[in-house]
Design a protein around this motif. Structure first.
Motif, PDB file in Angstrom:
ATOM      1  N   PRO A   6     -52.819  24.735  -0.346  1.00  0.00           N
ATOM      2  CA  PRO A   6     -51.998  25.908  -0.687  1.00  0.00           C
ATOM      3  C   PRO A   6     -51.493  26.664   0.539  1.00  0.00           C
ATOM      4  N   LEU A   7     -52.235  26.606   1.654  1.00  0.00           N
ATOM      5  CA  LEU A   7     -51.783  27.281   2.875  1.00  0.00           C
ATOM      6  C   LEU A   7     -50.559  26.577   3.456  1.00  0.00           C
ATOM      7  N   GLY A   8     -50.543  25.241   3.338  1.00  0.00           N
ATOM      8  CA  GLY A   8     -49.364  24.471   3.774  1.00  0.00           C
ATOM      9  C   GLY A   8     -48.157  24.791   2.912  1.00  0.00           C
ATOM     10  N   ILE A   9     -48.395  24.953   1.598  1.00  0.00           N
ATOM     11  CA  ILE A   9     -47.307  25.326   0.678  1.00  0.00           C
ATOM     12  C   ILE A   9     -46.773  26.706   1.048  1.00  0.00           C
ATOM     13  N   ARG A  10     -47.699  27.598   1.406  1.00  0.00           N
ATOM     14  CA  ARG A  10     -47.293  28.975   1.746  1.00  0.00           C
ATOM     15  C   ARG A  10     -46.384  29.004   2.976  1.00  0.00           C
TER      16      ARG A  10
END
Length: 282
Positions: A6-10
């Motif tokens: 999810p941090l990569g998506i963010r």
């Protein structure tokens, strides 16, 4: 631990906005066979993978124990030097940006409704420069990702530095596409916007976000001297861009004065001062 994905998506969401991420996630969830959207989805997945990988790599090099953190090597292995690690991570970041760039190029090309109605896209409204291709005519950035990143700065400099010189009436005419006014003012106005945008970008944004080579710093030097060299390089580039922009602002002032003279009937009477919100004119 919490998943890192999810941090990569963010990271990608910060660039393209939440509406686009949600729409492409729906394409993925529903397994839709929309060819154009699936191309965009592929670029999104690549970008997310590279941004996520960047977060994982540093922890793979180290083992964490009761005694703290130590390098993790096999018996005959040698670790990368700090500079080699820096170049490796810089390359992965470059790939993440490339994939994001390809994603935005695809979104622009296909003009998906979820993209053209998104907040990130609508930041182009009311701007003199409304596409990466147009920006490239005045200052070559060669990056859809950077164009989207620069939109808030572009709005700022157009509103604060260029629009007041052009005046409300001519500005409205330019945005309407009035050929006479566009032909007279567009070139210096758009050049001033592009140059001032890049000046502020160089002053404010991280070097790795900027086009390659615009702020050149020798990376192999110690951190302290590298940061000092980076500041000096930023200041020099910003000053150069600022003086180039000043020339176009001056040219714009002359052209606006000439247009005013053409459009103003000669009044032989001497009037008193007229007070405007921007000061006085006689």
């Amino acid at each position: 631990g919490e998943p890192i994905l999810p941090l990569g998506i963010r990271d990608v969401e910060a660039i393209v906005g939440s509406e686009t991420i949600k729409a492409l996630a729906d394409v993925y969830e529903n397994g839709e066979s929309d060819d154009s959207a699936s191309v965009a989805l592929g670029y999104l997945q690549q970008a997310v993978a590279f941004f996520t990988w960047l977060k994982i790599i540093p922890t793979l090099d180290a083992q964490h124990g009761d005694a703290g953190r130590a390098a993790r090597f096999g018996e005959n292995e040698k670790g990368l030097t700090a500079l080699e690690k820096f170049h490796d991570e810089e390359n992965i970041l470059h790939l993440a940006y490339e994939a994001t760039d390809a994603l935005i190029a695809e979104l622009d090309r296909e003009a998906f409704e979820f993209w053209t109605t998104s907040r990130k896209y609508k930041m182009r409204d009311g701007l003199l420069i409304r596409s990466k291709e147009q920006f490239d005519e005045y200052y070559k950035i060669a990056s859809h990702r950077l164009f989207v990143t620069l939109l808030p700065i572009m709005r700022e400099v157009q509103g604060a530095d260029v629009a007041p010189v052009i005046g409300r009436e001519y500005m409205a005419a330019m945005l309407r596409g009035d050929k006479g006014i566009v032909d007279a003012l567009m070139e210096p106005a758009a050049r001033a916007v592009a140059l001032l945008t890049m000046k502020k970008a160089v002053e404010r944004l991280p070097v790795e976000v900027l086009p390659e080579g615009i702020v050149q710093v020798q990376q192999s030097q110690p951190v302290k001297s590298r940061l000092k060299a980076e500041k000096a390089a930023r200041d020099a580039v910003a000053a150069s861009l600022g003086s180039d922009a000043d020339r176009y602002i001056a040219q714009l002032q002359d052209l606006v004065a000439a247009l005013d003279a053409e459009n103003t009937p000669v009044d032989r009477t001497v009037s008193g001062p007229i007070v405007h919100s921007k000061g006085m004119s006689f």
